[in-house]
Design an enzyme around this catalytic site. Sequence first.
Site, mmCIF file in Angstrom:
data_model
loop_
_atom_site.group_PDB
_atom_site.id
_atom_site.type_symbol
_atom_site.label_atom_id
_atom_site.label_comp_id
_atom_site.label_asym_id
_atom_site.label_seq_id
_atom_site.Cartn_x
_atom_site.Cartn_y
_atom_site.Cartn_z
ATOM 1 N N LEU A 8 -3.882 -18.064 -50.359
ATOM 2 C CA LEU A 8 -3.517 -18.702 -51.625
ATOM 3 C C LEU A 8 -2.059 -18.392 -51.928
ATOM 4 C CD1 LEU A 8 -5.325 -20.352 -53.549
ATOM 5 C CD2 LEU A 8 -5.501 -18.318 -54.987
ATOM 6 N N MET A 33 -0.436 -13.556 -49.771
ATOM 7 C CA MET A 33 0.342 -12.802 -48.781
ATOM 8 C C MET A 33 1.748 -12.560 -49.295
ATOM 9 S SD MET A 33 -0.452 -14.573 -45.138
ATOM 10 C CE MET A 33 -1.331 -16.023 -45.691
ATOM 11 N N CYS A 108 5.461 -17.649 -37.663
ATOM 12 C CA CYS A 108 4.775 -17.087 -38.826
ATOM 13 C C CYS A 108 3.304 -17.472 -38.804
ATOM 14 C CB CYS A 108 5.437 -17.590 -40.107
ATOM 15 S SG CYS A 108 4.614 -17.068 -41.616
ATOM 16 N N CYS A 204 9.377 -20.246 -44.750
ATOM 17 C CA CYS A 204 8.128 -19.814 -45.354
ATOM 18 C C CYS A 204 8.213 -18.334 -45.740
ATOM 19 C CB CYS A 204 7.030 -20.022 -44.331
ATOM 20 S SG CYS A 204 5.407 -20.070 -45.005
#
Length: 371
Positions: A8, A33, A108, A204
């Site tokens: 999430l 995260m 990633c 990201c």
Amino acid sequence: MKKVIVGLSGGVDSAVAVIMLQKQGYDVEGVFMRNWDSSLNNDVLGNPNDPFDVCPQEKDYLDAIEVAKKLNIKLHRIDFVSEYWDYVFKYFIKEYEEGRTPNPDILCNKEIKFKAFLDKANDMGCDYIAMGHYARTKTINGKVRLLKGVDQNKDQSYFLCQLSQEQINKALFPIGELTKPEVRKIASSYELNVATKKDSTGVCFIGERNFKLFLQNYIPAKPGLMKDLKGNVLGKHDGIMYYTIGQRHGLGIGGPGEAWFVIGKDIKNNILLVGQGQDNEYLYSNRCLVKDVNWLGEPFTTLSCTAKFRYRQKDIPVTLKKLDDNMIEVTYLDCARAVTPGQAAVFYDGDILIGGAVIDKVYMNDKLRMY
RNA sequence: AGGGCCAUAGCCAAGCGGUAAGGCAACGGACUUUGACUCCGUCAUUUCGAUAGUUCGAAUCUAUCUGGCCCUG
């Protein structure tokens, strides 16, 4: 009841992923995260955020908390800052130092979201993990395949090209059948605070940065000359690694004629090769060698399929020839523009992602491009 | 220091007496979970090397000066 752990992010996509999973009857929990610590990683240069303000990452966490509350799921928060640094960022910097243009988000996914995260989720007793990517999985002839997202405009399967079959088997992509507008509509109908939140961009977990300045935190400048293919000096650069093939802006070359683009890199002599025109001949290639192959399709020696050399680029027809287990030769009849070493080549059979690899060497016929 | 040519934005460059095109660069935005490309917008008005003049009106005509290029000694 099967248990799913959802990544999430605090954005609209992963929030709607939760909703879709709940509708399908899964027991859902969320994990936020945290993979980048600006102060720990010391990214002073190029960071647009006021150090005294609430950083976007914390804002995302607060959004995630609110989504979890609204959808009535448990939310955990896990740090992968050191894993991200060791398995993604080190490689990212090393590639840049070598003058290539890496794609950190692909790593990633491979190393963090679908590995470190997956390991944690397994510890938490999940049956699956799920992410808010625009991609799909589908079982065909008993094998789970990774497919493009239905929304052609948002398809993010490109970033998942290094996932192994085992990782794919464990993953669910609940919004892959939806379009972005549909996702936002669902979020609105659930009155989610993030329904109209702007899509996040930039690397990201790191976010928007002035890229050149950001890199300067980790790679010192190394000034040199910009020259055309005839050897004429056109200007100076701060370091070849700050530029990528096909780049137009940031060169500062004005004057007569068409715009100037980065058309190559002479690493040995620290010279940035530049040329005029969007369609400069040197930007085109018709063959490349790719390495670090992640193959998900049937074994082959030669194969016709399509390939994407950059995110959001149209796939083009190619022919693959397997050189060894880790190297494929890719030839394309129609020339492609700015195929760049370090970027991913992703192979598709229709909507099915059948493999991914890293572009290593690029050719026009038999001539190696100095990229 | 004889003759000729040219001086317009950071860089190219239109303009030829009627109120400063366009391109490149730069900057801003859109697009985008890499990095690019792309698209949209902004960018000379105490302004056309400087000064003086002709004219209702000058970047455009005239004179002088300054700077640069070319040809001939």
